[in-house]
Design a protein around this motif. Sequence first.
Motif, mmCIF file in Angstrom:
data_model
loop_
_atom_site.group_PDB
_atom_site.id
_atom_site.type_symbol
_atom_site.label_atom_id
_atom_site.label_comp_id
_atom_site.label_asym_id
_atom_site.label_seq_id
_atom_site.Cartn_x
_atom_site.Cartn_y
_atom_site.Cartn_z
ATOM 1 N N VAL A 194 34.651 28.641 45.330
ATOM 2 C CA VAL A 194 34.518 28.843 43.917
ATOM 3 C C VAL A 194 33.977 27.149 43.356
ATOM 4 N N GLY A 214 33.595 33.956 31.142
ATOM 5 C CA GLY A 214 33.851 32.370 31.102
ATOM 6 C C GLY A 214 34.045 31.509 30.016
ATOM 7 N N GLN A 257 33.915 29.294 38.943
ATOM 8 C CA GLN A 257 35.020 29.510 38.176
ATOM 9 C C GLN A 257 34.882 30.195 36.995
ATOM 10 N N ASN A 258 36.060 31.039 36.544
ATOM 11 C CA ASN A 258 36.212 32.021 35.510
ATOM 12 C C ASN A 258 34.971 33.113 35.634
ATOM 13 N N HIS A 279 42.620 35.122 39.410
ATOM 14 C CA HIS A 279 43.728 34.435 38.749
ATOM 15 C C HIS A 279 44.909 35.017 38.323
ATOM 16 N N PRO A 285 36.899 34.929 39.902
ATOM 17 C CA PRO A 285 38.189 34.166 39.575
ATOM 18 C C PRO A 285 38.697 34.672 38.292
ATOM 19 N N TYR A 286 37.762 35.060 37.484
ATOM 20 C CA TYR A 286 38.503 35.602 35.936
ATOM 21 C C TYR A 286 39.564 36.626 36.159
ATOM 22 N N PRO A 293 32.832 24.654 40.115
ATOM 23 C CA PRO A 293 33.331 24.537 38.705
ATOM 24 C C PRO A 293 32.345 25.368 37.756
ATOM 25 N N SER A 294 32.934 25.926 36.601
ATOM 26 C CA SER A 294 32.167 26.267 35.645
ATOM 27 C C SER A 294 31.346 25.222 35.044
ATOM 28 N N PRO A 321 38.485 31.273 29.369
ATOM 29 C CA PRO A 321 39.670 31.453 29.964
ATOM 30 C C PRO A 321 40.854 30.929 29.236
#
Length: 471
Positions: free
Chosen positions: A169, A221, A137-138, A156, A152-153, A171-172, A403
């Motif tokens: 994906v 991120g 994520q991110n 999205h 995803p950064y 989780p960060s 984000p």
Amino acid sequence: MSGVELEKSTTIDLRKKHIGPSCKIFFSHEPIKIVQAKGQYMYDENRQRYLDCINNVAHVGHCHPEVVNAGASQMALLNTNSRFLHDNIVLFAQKLQSTLPEKLSVCYFVNSGSEANDLALRMAWQYTGHKDVITLQNAYHGHVSSLIDISPYKFHQMSSYEMNPRVHVAPSPDVYRGKYRRDHPDPATAYADEVKDIIHKAEEKGGKIAAFIAESLQSCGGQVIPPWATSKKHVRKAGGIFIADEVQVGFGRVGTHFWAFQLQGEDFVPDIVTMGKPIGNGHPLSCVVTTREVAEAFMSSGMEYFNTFGGNPVSCAIGLAVLEVIEKEDLQGNALRVGGYLCSLLEKHKEKHPLIGDIRGRGLFVGLELVRDKHKLTPATAEAQEVIYRLKEQHILLSADGPHRNVLKFKPPMCFTKEDVDLVVEKIDNILTGIYPMHYHLFLGSTDLFLEIYSNGGMKEEVLQSKRIKT
């Protein structure tokens, strides 16, 4: 036109006419025209000096004379297609490998971080025979199509984007505002279990994991410091490999180690490491380093890998010079000392300023997260943009990411000094004091105004005053 310096307004007009509108620049409403740089400083067309707190590309300092001389001398002698046998590429590979674990021994030189990450994916697919990729994520890994799929950064932001079903994906691993936080008894294992669960679900649908790609420290991120060791074990067990993206954080920036992945411990060795940005101090150069096993599997595809400019004599001369300067000037040690000093000063202001939610980083890679509420962690996005623009007015260049665009990020040239830290922290202290409590009710009281401040990239004091009256 060589040697002719255009009026700033002319440069802006020509950019609007001839450069793609999606190619953004810093401070787009009041852009700075930079015409010269040296060390940690940049100069505009009026020769006004700016302290550069964000340029991790100019790793050993802007226009470092030894790097400039290395490139110019080799360019005057020879630059050519990389298919010709030449000493520079093998000497550079040898020097670069000496900074890495012994197992990471085979180099592929390319021209950008995006190209390096794209090549790493190809290697992973070929080596494993699998197609699925786990990303974070991110995450941001580059601008080519294969990398937008795992960033995803970026994707999205695209309303019509259809996610690649082969991409998963995770989780960060953000222990400040992520799914598992510092109050969790074992956040590292919890985030690794998320990866394990993704692998299981992918396999249930017939997928097989080729790779888990992750920035060794997440930059876009929000300057996140992740734990990876257990996640790597899950990926390896599933037949995949681990790709460490060091494009933004490698080459001694973390201070304690030359590579950020080494923060995970001596036993943690990725299967592929990608490099870019700092490797050439601004020259277009990047590299993929992998194991002999992965390299031989990549060759077994039967398709020759060829890159016209990757590893050319000039690029390799510059890369060698960068490594030599890092060593000669102890820039890794400087990152440790100055980065530690930066974090300690920022920590002293944490209790003073309600807006400061978290301070995190390693060496000269530091994030300062601004929040409106330290319990709810409400992102202080507009306030972060205001800090950036006010710093710019005081000739200091900083940016925000994450984000929510509320993390002030420090990743300056490695020649940054404690005196530079004193200056920028003093300015941030003064700006935060001005924003809160004088303007704080303004940001809290109007969502429309919040969005207006954010979209316009900051407002001058007189505009803020007029808006406050209207509010």
